[in-house]
Every structure is written in C-alpha cells, then in structure tokens.
Design a protein around this motif. Structure first.
Motif, PDB file in Angstrom:
ATOM      1  N   HIS A 152      -2.445 -10.441 -21.262  1.00 35.77           N
ATOM      2  CA  HIS A 152      -3.149 -10.901 -19.850  1.00 35.77           C
ATOM      3  C   HIS A 152      -3.353 -12.396 -19.764  1.00 35.77           C
ATOM      4  CE1 HIS A 152      -3.948  -7.089 -17.575  1.00 35.77           C
ATOM      5  NE2 HIS A 152      -3.734  -6.733 -18.876  1.00 35.77           N
TER       6      HIS A 152
ATOM      7  N   LEU B 232      -4.039  -7.005 -25.701  1.00 35.44           N
ATOM      8  CA  LEU B 232      -4.137  -6.959 -24.327  1.00 35.44           C
ATOM      9  C   LEU B 232      -4.665  -8.298 -23.745  1.00 35.44           C
ATOM     10  CD1 LEU B 232      -5.328  -3.447 -23.119  1.00 35.44           C
ATOM     11  CD2 LEU B 232      -3.150  -4.183 -22.757  1.00 35.44           C
TER      12      LEU B 232
ATOM     13  N   ILE C 219      -9.982  -7.658 -18.032  1.00 38.87           N
ATOM     14  CA  ILE C 219      -9.955  -7.555 -19.656  1.00 38.87           C
ATOM     15  C   ILE C 219     -11.257  -7.791 -20.284  1.00 38.87           C
ATOM     16  CG2 ILE C 219      -9.145  -8.491 -21.689  1.00 38.87           C
ATOM     17  CD1 ILE C 219      -6.999  -6.722 -20.305  1.00 38.87           C
TER      18      ILE C 219
ATOM     19  N   GLY D 136      -4.913  -1.192 -26.343  1.00 44.66           N
ATOM     20  CA  GLY D 136      -3.845  -1.870 -26.527  1.00 44.66           C
ATOM     21  C   GLY D 136      -3.242  -2.366 -28.004  1.00 44.66           C
TER      22      GLY D 136
ATOM     23  N   ALA E 266     -10.529  -3.372 -25.517  1.00 48.03           N
ATOM     24  CA  ALA E 266      -9.084  -3.881 -25.279  1.00 48.03           C
ATOM     25  C   ALA E 266      -8.254  -3.566 -26.482  1.00 48.03           C
ATOM     26  CB  ALA E 266      -9.020  -5.114 -25.061  1.00 48.03           C
TER      27      ALA E 266
END
Length: 521
Positions: A487, A483, A88, A388, A384
């Motif tokens: 994560h 995201l 990420i 997302g 990111a």
C-alpha cells in the motif's frame, strides 16, 4: 521559427516547469518533516499549536495530519497518508518518503527534457513490477503463537516490549478468524488512560460513567440491554398538549413509557447502554431497581458492547414488545464494573463474540497519547501481517525489489526508462533514510547491502542500525507486514503521478452555485 516565437515557447515551458518545481518542493518539504522519524533510531517531532499545546510523537500520520500545510500539493500528500492509515494503519512515513523521492526524481528528469508522459509510463512499469516482486517474496503468517508475531509487533511498536506483549496477547485472545474480518480493526481495541495500568482483558470499555452514584458499582452475571436511541417517552407537539385529547394522549404515553421501563426491570436487566439521553423517570425507576445505566455512549462503543455480549440493539419503540420478545434482545456478561477513578464502565467476559481490549497507561497525558499511537501501529501491523504475510524489514525488501525493477529498464525502449530509474531510487530511499538516521553513510552502506544481497542471493540482508554491519533481517527478527509495503508503494506512485501531471496552477475565483443549479426544477 522567429526569435519572438522561440522566446514565447521558452517562456511557456519555463512556466510549466515552475509549476512542477513548486509542487515538488512542497512534497519534499512534507517528506522532510517525517523522514527523521524513520527506523529504530528515528527521533521524535514536537508539534506546537498557537495556544502552546504540545504533542510529541514519532508517528508519521500524526505529524502529517496535525502540521500546518497550506500548499495544495502538500495537502494531497497528507490525504494519501491519511488514506494509508485508514486502510492499513501503518506505513504512512514510508509512503510519504517514497512519494517525495518519486516526485523529486521525476521532476529532475522532466527538467532534463524527458516528457512527463514518458516519466509516468516508466513509473507505472516500475511500480507494477515492484508490487509483483513484493507479493512473490511475502511469507505467510498463520500461527498466532509463532514468535514472528511478536517481532512484527515489536518493530511496529518501536521496540516497546510491554506494548508488543499487550498487542500480541490481544490478537491471540481474539483469534485469527476475527483478525481476517474486513470490518474489524484490532487497533480500535486500544484504549489509553493517564495513570492506568497496562493490561489486556476479554471485554470492552465504555468511556462514560453510570448516570448517578446510587447505581451499583459492580454486578456479576449481568443481563445487558443496548438501546440505539433515546430512552425517553414519545414526544407530543406543544399545540396538541393544549387540547383535551392531546393531554390525554400525553398521559397515555407517559404511562406506556413507565410500563416499558418496568419490563426492562422485570427481565432482570443489570446494565442498560443508551445511545442518547435518558429521561428522569427512567433514571429514577432503574436506579431504584439497582440497574446500571450509561447514557450517550459512543456508537462505536455501543456496537462493540452489543457484539461482545450478544445483545441486539433496539429502538425505544421496540420496548413495546412483549417481555418474551424483549428477552431475545438481551446480551450477557460475566461482570460489569464501574471504575470511578478512570470514569469508565468495564463490560467483561461477554457471551457474544470474543472482544479483547488493550489498555495502555502512562504517567502523563502527552506520554499516554504517544503510547496509544504506538500500540495502534503495532496492532495494525499484526492484523496486516495475518492478512497478507510478512517480509524482511529495515529497507531490505525494497532494496531487493529495486534490483528486480532495474531489470525492467532493459526491456523498455525510449525515455520511459528514466521513469523506471525514479522508481529504483524511491525504493532505495527508505533504507537510505534509516541508515542516515542511525548515523551512518547511506551511499556506503547501501552499496554494501546491494553487494551482499547479490553475492549471497538473499533478499533479507540490510544494515544493522547499531553496528553498521550487514545482517539478515529475517534472522534478526526485523519483520514488516507485506500489505504495508504494497500500500505504501502504491500510494507513493499515485501521488507522484498526480503531482507530475499538473503543469499549470490557476487560482480560482470565488464561486457560488447559482440558485436552482444542481437539481431539476
């Protein structure tokens, strides 16, 4: 059961708990090394090596990867953080802090008598619901011109407005389609140089100089050849050179090589980028023809230059092709500049795919390194967010999700509920640390935020780190990529479960693989 058997069983339990406590303490130590950097009021860490070299940074993954850590459990956390960074590009501090909280809370439950299996069962149920809730609350970010894009960069960029502006400009130059490419990382376009001026331009930087000063410094409307090989004649073995036939072959190869170089010149090539070394003959011929040559270019830079200019990389054996075929391998750029001060070659306005470069400068080496890390974090966050979506930052989302996870406890029977409690505690840990770093009482302020979220039915409410008041993070522009949250929580759960499953630590003897083992005879 006899007293002796009871004592033996008790000693075994204590030994297993000691292993858990040892690992837990190591993980907590790692978390404490980075938790002070969390949030807008987080402070910097100074890393010093044995030679006195200093790195001053607020970047979690830099601290984790550069700090000395000998404990196996500590190294596990660092590896998870490194994986988070690779995947990420941000959120390593959050992942580490939540992992420390999960492990600590989990070990406390085990010490009270809750079986490890039940704690892990609760971990999984709580994290599963938390991940679902984060996805449900994610807001799409499709327009790169939306003000929220800059806010994402500003939060990840630790409120450095100049860096946020650079990264946003680069994202817009490259475009949404490129940002969605799984093989492209916007953070890779960040280049830092001591004494350089901040700027974004459509092009790529080669961090090498041309081979000599006689080569031109500036070229316009340039044809570019990318050689993914050495620009040298084919080699012939020393033994063969001692024979008449071998020497004749050597002369033939030399003549062929000169002819290949002449083809490059005749095609009107202005810049030759070479993966490895360049033979003296090639350097001389290309210099005389006014061609810029850069040797030993990093493979990553070579690929970016080829992609941006539309060039196709070629091997040295490919130079035997006809001029008409070689023409198809050439790329094109509007301008190529040799920057003597920075010892770089800039390839601008390529006719291939859009490729922006973010150049970040500062007065000193220490500061420029940190500014580059900040820019990479901001770039990773923007990408990111585009992939997302976004969520409210400042720990607001995690706090709201913790309320959702608390409901899971009602549907879980037995001791697994204590594992769910650990997840709730871990989700509240980021906001608690952000508040503490800002100089407020975490217990008081988290209570205020929880009450406000419940009363107003808003998941975006959190604590203003300047005033201590409860504010709407979405309205305040404190935004994080979804995201990053997903994560970070997943990584924290993985490391916590792995640590809790270890109940015995055994030192291995030195092991050498027996000869012949590992392959068939």
């Amino acid at each position: 059961m006899s007293l002796k058997q009871q004592a033996s069983q008790g000693a075994e339990v204590n030994e297993k708990l000691a292993a858990l406590m040892t690992n837990s303490n190591a993980v907590r130590a790692i978390a404490s090394a980075v938790e002070g950097t969390l949030g807008p009021k987080g402070l910097d860490t100074m890393l010093v090596d044995k030679f006195g070299e200093v790195v001053i940074t607020n970047d979690g993954v830099t601290i984790l990867t550069m700090m000395e850590a000998n404990h196996p459990a500590a190294r596990m956390v660092i590896n998870i953080a490194r994986a988070q960074q690779e995947e990420i590009g941000d959120g390593t501090t959050t992942a580490t802090v939540m992992a420390g909280s999960l492990v600590g809370a989990g070990v406390e439950q085990v010490a009270k008598g809750v079986p490890v299996a039940r704690v892990i069962e609760g971990f999984r149920a709580g994290i599963r619901r938390a991940l679902e809730a984060i996805g449900e609350h994610s807001l799409p970010l499709e327009d790169l011109n939306h003000p929220q894009v800059r806010q994402v960069a500003l939060v990840a960029g630790r409120e450095h407005q100049d860096i946020a502006d650079l990264v946003v400009e680069a994202a817009r130059l490259i475009g949404r389609e490129k940002l969605l490419d799984p093989n492209f990382k916007l953070s890779d376009t960040v280049v830092s140089e001591e004494g350089a001026a901040n700027q974004v331009f459509m092009g790529v930087i080669i961090n090498k100089e041309t081979m000599n000063r006689q080569m031109p410094g500036v070229l316009e409307q340039v044809k570019i050849m990318v050689i993914d090989d050495a620009l040298e004649p084919e080699e012939i073995e020393d033994e063969a050179l001692g024979t008449e036939a071998g020497f004749a072959r050597y002369l033939e190869l030399q003549a062929e090589f000169r002819a290949n170089i002449q083809k490059i010149i005749d095609l009107g090539t202005g810049l030759v980028l070479v993966d490895r070394g360049v033979h003296d003959t090639a350097e001389e011929l290309l210099t005389d023809a006014g061609v810029m040559v850069v040797q030993r270019v990093l493979n990553k830079e070579l690929q970016r230059a080829a992609e941006h200019t539309g060039a196709r990389a070629i091997k040295r054996t490919g130079l035997k092709k006809s001029p008409q075929e070689l023409e198809k391998y050439l790329g094109q750029a509007g301008k190529v500049i040799q920057d003597d001060r920075l010892e770089q070659v800039w390839v601008l306005a390529g006719e291939g795919k859009p490729m922006a470069t973010i150049l970040v400068g500062a007065a000193t080496e220490e500061v420029v390194g940190e500014r580059a890390r900040i820019a990479k974090d901001a770039a990773s966050s923007i990408q990111a967010a585009v992939k997302g979506g976004i969520v409210p930052g400042g720990g607001a989302l995690e706090l709201a999700v913790s309320r959702e996870v608390e409901k899971v406890r009602e549907s879980i029977r037995g001791m697994a509920a204590y594992g769910v409690d650990c997840v709730v505690e871990a989700l509240r840990r980021p906001m608690a640390q952000i508040i503490a770093n800002a100089g407020f009482n975490p217990l008081e302020k988290i209570g205020d935020a929880l009450a406000a979220q419940a009363e107003q039915n808003k998941i975006s409410l959190a604590v203003d780190c300047d005033t201590g008041e409860i504010v709407d993070m979405l309205e305040a522009g404190v935004l994080d990529p979804a995201l990053v949250k997903l994560h970070a929580l997943r990584a924290a759960g993985e490391i916590a479960e792995a640590i809790l499953r270890i109940d015995t630590i055994i030192k291995m003897k030195d092991y050498k693989q027996p000869s012949g083992e590992g392959f068939e005879q």
